[in-house]
Design a protein around this motif. Structure first.
Motif, PDB file in Angstrom:
ATOM      1  N   PRO A 133       0.812  -1.214   0.000  1.00 36.12           N
ATOM      2  CA  PRO A 133       0.000   0.000   0.000  1.00 36.12           C
ATOM      3  C   PRO A 133       0.848   1.267   0.000  1.00 36.12           C
ATOM      4  CG  PRO A 133      -0.069  -1.056   2.152  1.00 36.12           C
ATOM      5  CD  PRO A 133       0.613  -2.011   1.229  1.00 36.12           C
ATOM      6  N   PHE A 134       2.051   1.175   0.550  1.00 34.07           N
ATOM      7  CA  PHE A 134       2.925   2.349   0.591  1.00 34.07           C
ATOM      8  C   PHE A 134       3.458   2.684  -0.803  1.00 34.07           C
ATOM      9  CE2 PHE A 134       3.046   0.256   4.729  1.00 34.07           C
ATOM     10  CZ  PHE A 134       2.571   1.291   5.525  1.00 34.07           C
ATOM     11  N   VAL A 135       3.701   1.661  -1.599  1.00 33.40           N
ATOM     12  CA  VAL A 135       4.069   1.871  -3.001  1.00 33.40           C
ATOM     13  C   VAL A 135       2.857   2.381  -3.779  1.00 33.40           C
ATOM     14  CG1 VAL A 135       4.837   0.740  -5.119  1.00 33.40           C
ATOM     15  CG2 VAL A 135       5.882   0.116  -2.919  1.00 33.40           C
ATOM     16  N   LEU A 146      17.974  -1.718  -4.978  1.00 30.83           N
ATOM     17  CA  LEU A 146      17.212  -1.383  -3.775  1.00 30.83           C
ATOM     18  C   LEU A 146      18.125  -1.264  -2.559  1.00 30.83           C
ATOM     19  CD1 LEU A 146      14.641  -0.948  -2.135  1.00 30.83           C
ATOM     20  CD2 LEU A 146      14.344  -3.433  -2.051  1.00 30.83           C
ATOM     21  N   LEU A 147      19.028  -2.199  -2.396  1.00 33.32           N
ATOM     22  CA  LEU A 147      19.909  -2.210  -1.214  1.00 33.32           C
ATOM     23  C   LEU A 147      20.825  -0.991  -1.171  1.00 33.32           C
ATOM     24  CD1 LEU A 147      20.880  -6.000  -1.140  1.00 33.32           C
ATOM     25  CD2 LEU A 147      19.164  -4.836   0.256  1.00 33.32           C
ATOM     26  N   THR A 148      21.257  -0.541  -2.340  1.00 37.55           N
ATOM     27  CA  THR A 148      22.119   0.647  -2.355  1.00 37.55           C
ATOM     28  C   THR A 148      21.312   1.938  -2.313  1.00 37.55           C
ATOM     29  OG1 THR A 148      22.180   0.541  -4.790  1.00 37.55           O
ATOM     30  CG2 THR A 148      23.997  -0.496  -3.584  1.00 37.55           C
ATOM     31  N   SER A 149      20.057   1.892  -2.789  1.00 37.25           N
ATOM     32  CA  SER A 149      19.204   3.086  -2.795  1.00 37.25           C
ATOM     33  C   SER A 149      18.608   3.360  -1.418  1.00 37.25           C
ATOM     34  CB  SER A 149      18.076   2.936  -3.814  1.00 37.25           C
ATOM     35  OG  SER A 149      18.591   2.788  -5.117  1.00 37.25           O
ATOM     36  N   ASN A 150      18.360   2.309  -0.656  1.00 37.80           N
ATOM     37  CA  ASN A 150      17.800   2.454   0.686  1.00 37.80           C
ATOM     38  C   ASN A 150      18.598   1.579   1.657  1.00 37.80           C
ATOM     39  OD1 ASN A 150      16.262   2.899   2.949  1.00 37.80           O
ATOM     40  ND2 ASN A 150      14.339   2.146   2.079  1.00 37.80           N
ATOM     41  N   PRO A 151      19.853   1.954   1.922  1.00 47.49           N
ATOM     42  CA  PRO A 151      20.711   1.107   2.759  1.00 47.49           C
ATOM     43  C   PRO A 151      20.299   1.069   4.222  1.00 47.49           C
ATOM     44  CG  PRO A 151      21.810   3.184   2.261  1.00 47.49           C
ATOM     45  CD  PRO A 151      20.555   3.161   1.440  1.00 47.49           C
ATOM     46  N   VAL A 152      19.488   2.011   4.666  1.00 47.49           N
ATOM     47  CA  VAL A 152      19.076   2.042   6.071  1.00 47.49           C
ATOM     48  C   VAL A 152      17.993   1.012   6.348  1.00 47.49           C
ATOM     49  CG1 VAL A 152      18.083   3.447   7.929  1.00 47.49           C
ATOM     50  CG2 VAL A 152      19.730   4.459   6.331  1.00 47.49           C
ATOM     51  N   HIS A 153      16.873   1.106   5.617  1.00 42.64           N
ATOM     52  CA  HIS A 153      15.736   0.215   5.869  1.00 42.64           C
ATOM     53  C   HIS A 153      15.623  -0.929   4.866  1.00 42.64           C
ATOM     54  CE1 HIS A 153      14.394   2.837   9.020  1.00 42.64           C
ATOM     55  NE2 HIS A 153      14.280   3.866   8.196  1.00 42.64           N
ATOM     56  N   LYS A 154      16.248  -0.748   3.689  1.00 44.09           N
ATOM     57  CA  LYS A 154      16.244  -1.796   2.654  1.00 44.09           C
ATOM     58  C   LYS A 154      14.825  -2.208   2.256  1.00 44.09           C
ATOM     59  CE  LYS A 154      20.651  -3.689   4.280  1.00 44.09           C
ATOM     60  NZ  LYS A 154      20.866  -2.683   5.332  1.00 44.09           N
ATOM     61  N   LYS A 155      13.943  -1.230   2.114  1.00 46.91           N
ATOM     62  CA  LYS A 155      12.555  -1.531   1.777  1.00 46.91           C
ATOM     63  C   LYS A 155      12.019  -0.546   0.753  1.00 46.91           C
ATOM     64  CE  LYS A 155      10.542   1.058   5.671  1.00 46.91           C
ATOM     65  NZ  LYS A 155       9.687   0.963   6.868  1.00 46.91           N
ATOM     66  N   VAL A 156      10.879  -0.902   0.171  1.00 49.28           N
ATOM     67  CA  VAL A 156      10.212  -0.053  -0.811  1.00 49.28           C
ATOM     68  C   VAL A 156       9.112   0.748  -0.094  1.00 49.28           C
ATOM     69  CG1 VAL A 156      10.679  -1.581  -2.736  1.00 49.28           C
ATOM     70  CG2 VAL A 156       8.626  -1.965  -1.385  1.00 49.28           C
ATOM     71  N   PRO A 157       8.707   1.884  -0.705  1.00 54.39           N
ATOM     72  CA  PRO A 157       9.104   2.412  -2.007  1.00 54.39           C
ATOM     73  C   PRO A 157      10.381   3.244  -1.941  1.00 54.39           C
ATOM     74  CG  PRO A 157       7.430   3.826  -1.065  1.00 54.39           C
ATOM     75  CD  PRO A 157       7.605   2.685  -0.105  1.00 54.39           C
ATOM     76  N   VAL A 158      11.033   3.323  -3.096  1.00 56.61           N
ATOM     77  CA  VAL A 158      12.150   4.243  -3.284  1.00 56.61           C
ATOM     78  C   VAL A 158      11.916   4.967  -4.601  1.00 56.61           C
ATOM     79  CG1 VAL A 158      14.633   4.509  -3.607  1.00 56.61           C
ATOM     80  CG2 VAL A 158      13.779   2.779  -2.020  1.00 56.61           C
ATOM     81  N   LEU A 159      12.035   6.289  -4.590  1.00 55.73           N
ATOM     82  CA  LEU A 159      11.901   7.094  -5.805  1.00 55.73           C
ATOM     83  C   LEU A 159      13.293   7.563  -6.213  1.00 55.73           C
ATOM     84  CD1 LEU A 159       9.422   8.469  -7.493  1.00 55.73           C
ATOM     85  CD2 LEU A 159      10.349  10.552  -6.494  1.00 55.73           C
ATOM     86  N   ILE A 160      13.633   7.323  -7.471  1.00 58.31           N
ATOM     87  CA  ILE A 160      14.911   7.784  -8.012  1.00 58.31           C
ATOM     88  C   ILE A 160      14.597   8.797  -9.101  1.00 58.31           C
ATOM     89  CG2 ILE A 160      17.046   7.121  -9.158  1.00 58.31           C
ATOM     90  CD1 ILE A 160      16.642   4.297  -7.987  1.00 58.31           C
ATOM     91  N   ASN A 210      19.549  12.157 -11.594  1.00 60.22           N
ATOM     92  CA  ASN A 210      20.815  11.887 -10.918  1.00 60.22           C
ATOM     93  C   ASN A 210      20.825  12.351  -9.473  1.00 60.22           C
ATOM     94  OD1 ASN A 210      22.083  10.788 -13.268  1.00 60.22           O
ATOM     95  ND2 ASN A 210      22.305  12.876 -14.065  1.00 60.22           N
ATOM     96  N   LYS A 211      19.635  12.600  -8.924  1.00 64.30           N
ATOM     97  CA  LYS A 211      19.533  13.058  -7.536  1.00 64.30           C
ATOM     98  C   LYS A 211      19.615  11.867  -6.586  1.00 64.30           C
ATOM     99  CE  LYS A 211      16.543  16.932  -8.873  1.00 64.30           C
ATOM    100  NZ  LYS A 211      16.514  16.628 -10.314  1.00 64.30           N
ATOM    101  N   PRO A 212      19.900  12.111  -5.312  1.00 61.67           N
ATOM    102  CA  PRO A 212      19.916  11.012  -4.336  1.00 61.67           C
ATOM    103  C   PRO A 212      18.549  10.351  -4.240  1.00 61.67           C
ATOM    104  CG  PRO A 212      20.955  12.976  -3.422  1.00 61.67           C
ATOM    105  CD  PRO A 212      20.302  13.397  -4.704  1.00 61.67           C
ATOM    106  N   PRO A 213      18.487   9.043  -4.017  1.00 59.85           N
ATOM    107  CA  PRO A 213      17.201   8.347  -3.885  1.00 59.85           C
ATOM    108  C   PRO A 213      16.395   8.901  -2.718  1.00 59.85           C
ATOM    109  CG  PRO A 213      19.013   6.789  -4.137  1.00 59.85           C
ATOM    110  CD  PRO A 213      19.635   8.127  -3.906  1.00 59.85           C
ATOM    111  N   ILE A 214      15.069   8.852  -2.864  1.00 58.89           N
ATOM    112  CA  ILE A 214      14.161   9.335  -1.821  1.00 58.89           C
ATOM    113  C   ILE A 214      13.376   8.139  -1.302  1.00 58.89           C
ATOM    114  CG2 ILE A 214      12.300  10.945  -1.255  1.00 58.89           C
ATOM    115  CD1 ILE A 214      13.190  12.456  -3.865  1.00 58.89           C
ATOM    116  N   CYS A 215      13.390   7.952   0.023  1.00 55.82           N
ATOM    117  CA  CYS A 215      12.743   6.806   0.650  1.00 55.82           C
ATOM    118  C   CYS A 215      11.601   7.263   1.556  1.00 55.82           C
ATOM    119  CB  CYS A 215      13.757   6.005   1.479  1.00 55.82           C
ATOM    120  SG  CYS A 215      15.260   5.559   0.563  1.00 55.82           S
ATOM    121  N   GLU A 216      10.722   6.320   1.898  1.00 53.94           N
ATOM    122  CA  GLU A 216       9.560   6.523   2.765  1.00 53.94           C
ATOM    123  C   GLU A 216       8.440   7.225   1.991  1.00 53.94           C
ATOM    124  OE1 GLU A 216       9.272   5.143   5.743  1.00 53.94           O
ATOM    125  OE2 GLU A 216      11.320   4.399   5.624  1.00 53.94           O
TER     126      GLU A 216
END
Length: 231
Positions: free
Chosen positions: A16-18, A46-60, A63-69
């Motif tokens: 649902p978060f995605v 995914l693991l490199t884009s969200n190394p803290v929580h390692k979960k989805v969603p991630v918006l890329i 060339n900006k840093p990935p955005i999580c949560e």
């Protein structure tokens, strides 16, 4: 129009978060590339884009840093495209109030669904059902306050809390069916019953909300990797 590679969304269709992020992308007519993740075997992206929580969603975004949560992502989308279907209200106090209820939905209300899934025995599940019902009444009161007699939490059109709560409709219906009770009903929460129908049929949501088969598969995965507690 965005290029295919300009915005990417890492997700899984049953989350649902995605779905929440997809809802806002659709509302704002933002083109994006969707990348499905296997949560039992997470990709290096995914693991490199969200190394803290390692979960989805991630918006890329380019060339900006990935955005999580999800809540952070939808606010980011609201800020980069403010002239198309504004999600958050402009008034600072109203924005704060919206964020308060979003926090309640994500951290107190929706987690009760998972709590009920892992709780063994009828007595334990019934206690959680009662807490969900109490929460639904609070949400009915919140809807009355925010909608001011109109169609959505956002008034005449879908707003922040419509997106935040709306992404849980499929999981709500699934939870109701498998636990034989109503989260929202005509007696306790008549306004939200009508609101659910409107959100369910909204053009920005129809192709986003997962069907029952996907939810069954996701539920089966949860049962395997996060089994119910022992009696």
């Amino acid at each position: 129009m965005a290029k295919k590679s300009e915005i990417k969304l890492l997700g899984t269709v049953a989350s649902p978060f995605v779905n929440r992020v997809q809802f806002v992308l659709n509302l704002k007519s933002i083109e994006y590339e969707y990348i499905e993740e296997n949560l039992t075997c997470k990709s290096e992206l995914l693991l490199t884009s969200n190394p803290v929580h390692k979960k989805v969603p991630v918006l890329i975004h380019a060339n900006k840093p990935p955005i999580c949560e999800s809540l952070i992502i939808i606010e980011y989308l609201d800020e980069i495209k403010p002239d198309v279907h504004r999600i958050l209200p402009s008034d600072p106090l109203e924005r704060a109030d919206n964020r308060f209820w979003a926090n309640y939905i994500d951290n107190e209300f929706f987690p009760l669904y998972e709590e009920m899934r892992v709780t063994p025995g009828k007595e334990g599940k019934d206690a959680i059902k009662n807490r969900i019902i109490e929460g639904s009444v609070l949400l009915e009161e919140a809807f009355i306050k925010f909608s001011r007699g109109k169609t959505y939490f956002g008034g005449d059109d879908v707003g922040y809390l419509d997106v935040v709560l709306g992404c849980f409709i499929a999981r709500t219906k699934f939870t109701e069916k498998h636990n034989e009770f109503k989260v929202f009903d005509e007696v306790r929460t008549p306004r939200l019953v009508e609101w659910v129908k409107r959100i369910w049929s909204h053009e920005a949501v129809k192709d986003v909300i997962p069907g029952n088969e996907l939810l069954v598969n996701f539920y089966t995965m949860l049962q395997k990797y996060r089994p119910a507690r022992a009696v």
